[in-house]
Design a protein around this motif. Structure first.
Motif, PDB file in Angstrom:
ATOM      1  N   VAL A 166       0.852  -1.196   0.000  1.00 54.17           N
ATOM      2  CA  VAL A 166       0.000   0.000   0.000  1.00 54.17           C
ATOM      3  C   VAL A 166       0.888   1.247   0.000  1.00 54.17           C
ATOM      4  N   SER A 167       0.640   2.135  -0.942  1.00 47.81           N
ATOM      5  CA  SER A 167       1.363   3.407  -1.013  1.00 47.81           C
ATOM      6  C   SER A 167       0.370   4.554  -0.896  1.00 47.81           C
ATOM      7  N   ILE A 168       0.779   5.588  -0.166  1.00 42.23           N
ATOM      8  CA  ILE A 168      -0.053   6.784   0.008  1.00 42.23           C
ATOM      9  C   ILE A 168       0.815   8.006  -0.245  1.00 42.23           C
ATOM     10  N   PHE A 169       0.321   8.898  -1.062  1.00 36.75           N
ATOM     11  CA  PHE A 169       0.991  10.174  -1.301  1.00 36.75           C
ATOM     12  C   PHE A 169      -0.018  11.278  -1.010  1.00 36.75           C
ATOM     13  N   ALA A 170       0.337  12.198  -0.125  1.00 39.01           N
ATOM     14  CA  ALA A 170      -0.583  13.279   0.231  1.00 39.01           C
ATOM     15  C   ALA A 170       0.177  14.594   0.350  1.00 39.01           C
ATOM     16  N   GLU A 171      -0.488  15.675  -0.015  1.00 35.19           N
ATOM     17  CA  GLU A 171       0.067  17.019   0.141  1.00 35.19           C
ATOM     18  C   GLU A 171      -0.779  17.789   1.152  1.00 35.19           C
ATOM     19  N   LEU A 172      -0.091  18.422   2.101  1.00 34.27           N
ATOM     20  CA  LEU A 172      -0.744  19.275   3.086  1.00 34.27           C
ATOM     21  C   LEU A 172      -0.419  20.723   2.763  1.00 34.27           C
ATOM     22  N   THR A 173      -1.436  21.515   2.519  1.00 27.17           N
ATOM     23  CA  THR A 173      -1.253  22.936   2.240  1.00 27.17           C
ATOM     24  C   THR A 173      -1.510  23.725   3.506  1.00 27.17           C
ATOM     25  N   LEU A 174      -0.569  24.590   3.861  1.00 32.12           N
ATOM     26  CA  LEU A 174      -0.664  25.399   5.070  1.00 32.12           C
ATOM     27  C   LEU A 174      -1.048  26.822   4.714  1.00 32.12           C
ATOM     28  N   GLY A 175      -1.894  27.409   5.520  1.00 29.71           N
ATOM     29  CA  GLY A 175      -2.315  28.784   5.283  1.00 29.71           C
ATOM     30  C   GLY A 175      -2.759  29.427   6.568  1.00 29.71           C
ATOM     31  N   SER A 176      -3.615  30.433   6.478  1.00 27.34           N
ATOM     32  CA  SER A 176      -4.144  31.095   7.662  1.00 27.34           C
ATOM     33  C   SER A 176      -5.533  31.620   7.363  1.00 27.34           C
ATOM     34  N   ASP A 177      -6.330  31.778   8.439  1.00 27.92           N
ATOM     35  CA  ASP A 177      -7.661  32.355   8.281  1.00 27.92           C
ATOM     36  C   ASP A 177      -7.598  33.840   8.643  1.00 27.92           C
ATOM     37  N   PRO A 178      -8.703  34.586   8.488  1.00 31.44           N
ATOM     38  CA  PRO A 178      -8.671  36.032   8.782  1.00 31.44           C
ATOM     39  C   PRO A 178      -8.267  36.375  10.211  1.00 31.44           C
ATOM     40  N   SER A 179      -8.505  35.466  11.152  1.00 29.21           N
ATOM     41  CA  SER A 179      -8.133  35.736  12.540  1.00 29.21           C
ATOM     42  C   SER A 179      -6.650  35.500  12.799  1.00 29.21           C
ATOM     43  N   GLY A 180      -5.952  34.958  11.810  1.00 26.53           N
ATOM     44  CA  GLY A 180      -4.524  34.716  11.971  1.00 26.53           C
ATOM     45  C   GLY A 180      -4.183  33.316  12.424  1.00 26.53           C
ATOM     46  N   HIS A 181      -5.168  32.469  12.662  1.00 19.28           N
ATOM     47  CA  HIS A 181      -4.878  31.092  13.048  1.00 19.28           C
ATOM     48  C   HIS A 181      -4.411  30.285  11.835  1.00 19.28           C
ATOM     49  N   ILE A 182      -3.567  29.310  12.114  1.00 21.09           N
ATOM     50  CA  ILE A 182      -3.028  28.459  11.071  1.00 21.09           C
ATOM     51  C   ILE A 182      -4.120  27.532  10.542  1.00 21.09           C
ATOM     52  N   THR A 183      -4.142  27.346   9.241  1.00 22.14           N
ATOM     53  CA  THR A 183      -5.056  26.395   8.623  1.00 22.14           C
ATOM     54  C   THR A 183      -4.253  25.358   7.850  1.00 22.14           C
ATOM     55  N   THR A 184      -4.830  24.180   7.698  1.00 19.30           N
ATOM     56  CA  THR A 184      -4.196  23.140   6.899  1.00 19.30           C
ATOM     57  C   THR A 184      -5.274  22.295   6.254  1.00 19.30           C
ATOM     58  N   ASN A 185      -5.006  21.834   5.058  1.00 22.51           N
ATOM     59  CA  ASN A 185      -5.932  20.932   4.387  1.00 22.51           C
ATOM     60  C   ASN A 185      -5.154  19.981   3.494  1.00 22.51           C
ATOM     61  N   CYS A 186      -5.758  18.849   3.240  1.00 25.20           N
ATOM     62  CA  CYS A 186      -5.151  17.861   2.350  1.00 25.20           C
ATOM     63  C   CYS A 186      -5.548  18.227   0.918  1.00 25.20           C
ATOM     64  N   SER A 187      -4.652  18.886   0.228  1.00 23.36           N
ATOM     65  CA  SER A 187      -4.964  19.388  -1.107  1.00 23.36           C
ATOM     66  C   SER A 187      -4.886  18.319  -2.184  1.00 23.36           C
ATOM     67  N   HIS A 188      -4.183  17.239  -1.893  1.00 24.42           N
ATOM     68  CA  HIS A 188      -4.062  16.172  -2.879  1.00 24.42           C
ATOM     69  C   HIS A 188      -3.764  14.868  -2.168  1.00 24.42           C
ATOM     70  N   CYS A 189      -4.377  13.788  -2.621  1.00 29.08           N
ATOM     71  CA  CYS A 189      -4.104  12.473  -2.055  1.00 29.08           C
ATOM     72  C   CYS A 189      -4.196  11.420  -3.155  1.00 29.08           C
ATOM     73  N   TYR A 190      -3.262  10.500  -3.143  1.00 29.15           N
ATOM     74  CA  TYR A 190      -3.251   9.391  -4.094  1.00 29.15           C
ATOM     75  C   TYR A 190      -2.815   8.140  -3.344  1.00 29.15           C
ATOM     76  N   SER A 191      -3.485   7.021  -3.605  1.00 27.41           N
ATOM     77  CA  SER A 191      -3.099   5.756  -2.981  1.00 27.41           C
ATOM     78  C   SER A 191      -3.016   4.658  -4.039  1.00 27.41           C
ATOM     79  N   HIS A 192      -2.254   3.643  -3.724  1.00 33.29           N
ATOM     80  CA  HIS A 192      -2.055   2.531  -4.655  1.00 33.29           C
ATOM     81  C   HIS A 192      -1.882   1.245  -3.850  1.00 33.29           C
ATOM     82  N   ILE A 193      -2.416   0.150  -4.395  1.00 32.21           N
ATOM     83  CA  ILE A 193      -2.296  -1.167  -3.767  1.00 32.21           C
ATOM     84  C   ILE A 193      -1.679  -2.125  -4.778  1.00 32.21           C
TER      85      ILE A 193
END
Length: 532
Positions: free
Chosen positions: A188-215
């Motif tokens: 099993v292989s997993i490739f994921a990208e986490l994008t870091l940013g911020s919201d208007p209040s200045g808190h850190i945000t993160t989301n999984c912008s891309h994910c790919y898996s293989h078996i």
């Protein structure tokens, strides 16, 4: 500016004037070059005001949160007062911690029941069903994390495996059979990208912008009935179907784990850190994330401010240039701007002062803070105010500029001591005003996520600025002032210093194996991390 290829300079103990104040700020005493043996001794300007911080709370994903605090909020372009960097060693530590949490999430994969039909020559048609399937193991061997050249991270997982067990049943005409099965999902292989940013209040945000898996492969083992061999004949079709089901589930779990576990934890990272009732620190980001092939760098504002008023700062942060050591997980560069804004915040709040009165002395002391004692060199005072108390107000009326040098920190504070008679109605009658000068040193250590220290003071020198009851020799008061400072003021300072000064770390993350170095205009703290 920290050229480590140069030969190490001598490392004298630096002494400098100390203002008696109401907060505790820590500064380096010596250590510039890597080849020099580090000494955990720092010079300090310290104070007495209480600092309060809440206890740490351990949360999941706390290690990956360290990466995000170095984040990507884009604000007005300015030099930082505080720089945080994480090395590949630190990323690897964070990856192991985060992968352990991800592994727990992946083991919760819900595999739905699966059914099908088979048809064989001479045997006719039949049906089968796989149900009650549970993931009893999701093994992640060697996760890797890498830096993107923009504003994120890449997670790589290779060679993972999944073990699933469950039940099966089959029907062929009037014949029925059932049993158990074991399913091994390999490669099993997993490739994921986490994008870091911020919201208007200045808190850190993160989301999984891309994910790919293989078996790579799926293997099923049927047991429990004489018809098991029949089901085994169709294992290719069964394995392919189950493989597609698991494949679709993996990235869904990864994305959900980021949004439901990591992102809420990011919200607990404060943009503003409260120090005490007087001041807080602005740790907001002043520039996007920058990366090299070895380090992830975040630039923080690193600015103290007074709760009662936050105005503009008349001075700018210095440029901090250094080569971090990738043998450590993290390093933090703390500029003199950071400390100078602290001095300014407490000076503007009017809390850089302490009052000493006769009630602070024990009755067996060699002197008392009263007019009878001061009448020895100011007879007019004893005559006009017989047997009345005297108080000393020690303050820093002007903000002092602190400068960090490769040899340590130096500054020239101007302290004042106002002596006044305390009348029976509690009103004050000014007597005289003194200017105080002294030298001080502080040995500093680290305890988990804060700096702690112990201060030592040199002898204070006095100068008479003004007197309402005639001139006198200030040397007559030097022993008194020095005694009061060493027996009353200094213990209060060290009590506050032992409580420490918090560093901007995520909850549950602490420092170990730290080293502190002094450069031109900033300190450099290098350390490893551990999680509680």
């Amino acid at each position: 500016m920290g050229n480590r290829s140069c030969p190490p300079p001598p490392a004298p103990t630096v002494a400098f004037p100390l203002p008696l104040s109401t907060t505790a700020l820590l500064f380096p005493r010596r250590r510039l070059y890597r080849s020099q043996v580090p000494i955990r001794g720092l010079e300090v300007w310290a104070a007495l005001e209480d600092m309060t911080w809440g206890p740490d709370n351990v949360r999941k994903w706390s290690t990956l949160a360290l990466l995000a605090i170095m984040g990507t909020a884009l604000t007005a372009a300015t030099d930082p007062g505080f720089v945080a960097m994480i090395s590949q060693k630190g990323l690897d530590f964070a990856c192991q911690q985060g992968a352990a949490e991800l592994q727990k999430e992946l083991q919760t994969i819900n595999v739905p029941d699966f059914s099908g039909v088979f048809k064989m020559k001479h045997l006719g048609r039949g049906s089968y069903e796989f149900y009650s399937m549970d993931v009893n193991r999701f093994y992640i061997p060697n996760p890797e994390i890498r830096m993107l050249p923009s504003n994120g991270l890449q997670l790589f997982i290779k060679g993972a495996s999944i073990q699933i067990n469950g039940k099966w049943k089959s029907k062929k005409n009037v014949l029925k059979a059932s049993g158990n099965f074991d399913l091994s999902i390999l490669g099993v292989s997993i490739f994921a990208e986490l994008t870091l940013g911020s919201d208007p209040s200045g808190h850190i945000t993160t989301n999984c912008s891309h994910c790919y898996s293989h078996i790579d492969s799926v293997r099923i083992k049927i047991s429990g009935s004489m018809l098991g061999w029949l089901i085994q004949l169709f294992h290719k079709k069964i394995e392919t179907s189950l493989k597609n089901i698991i494949y679709q589930k993996i990235c869904k779990i990864v994305r959900n784990s980021v949004s439901s576990k990591l992102q809420p934890y990011m919200k607990t990272l404060p943009v503003i850190t409260r120090v005490d009732d007087v001041a807080s620190i602005d740790y907001s980001l002043v520039a996007p994330l920058t990366t090299t092939d070895q380090f992830l760098e975040g630039k923080l504002r690193g600015e103290f401010f007074w709760h009662g008023h936050r105005g503009s700062i008349s001075f700018d942060p210095p440029v901090m240039r250094f080569l971090p050591n990738n043998d450590y997980m993290v390093c933090m560069a703390i500029s003199d701007y950071f400390f100078n804004t602290a001095v300014l915040a407490y000076q503007e709040s009017g809390t850089l002062k302490i009052t000493l009165g006769d009630q602070l002395l024990s009755k067996d002391d060699r002197f008392q803070l009263n007019t009878d004692f001061f009448g020895k060199f100011l007879p007019k005072v004893a005559k006009k105010f017989p047997s009345m108390g005297v108080q000393l107000l020690i303050s820093a009326p002007l903000s002092t500029h602190l400068s960090i040098q490769p040899s340590g920190l130096s500054f020239k504070p101007k302290l004042e001591t106002q002596a006044s008679v305390v009348l029976p109605n509690a009103s004050l009658v000014p007597l005289f005003l003194l200017v105080l000068k002294t030298n001080a040193s502080l040995k500093v250590d680290a305890e988990e996520n804060r700096l702690v220290g112990e201060m030592k003071l040199g002898r204070l020198l006095l100068e008479l600025k003004e007197s309402n009851f005639g001139h006198f020799k200030v040397e007559l008061l030097e022993d008194v002032i020095n005694y009061l400072i060493l027996t009353i003021v200094l213990p209060k300072i060290n009590e506050r210093l032992r409580q420490g000064f918090p560093l901007p770390l995520p909850e549950g993350i602490h420092l170990i194996n730290f080293m502190i170095y002094s450069y031109q205009s900033f300190l450099l703290l290098e350390a490893d991390l551990y999680r509680t």
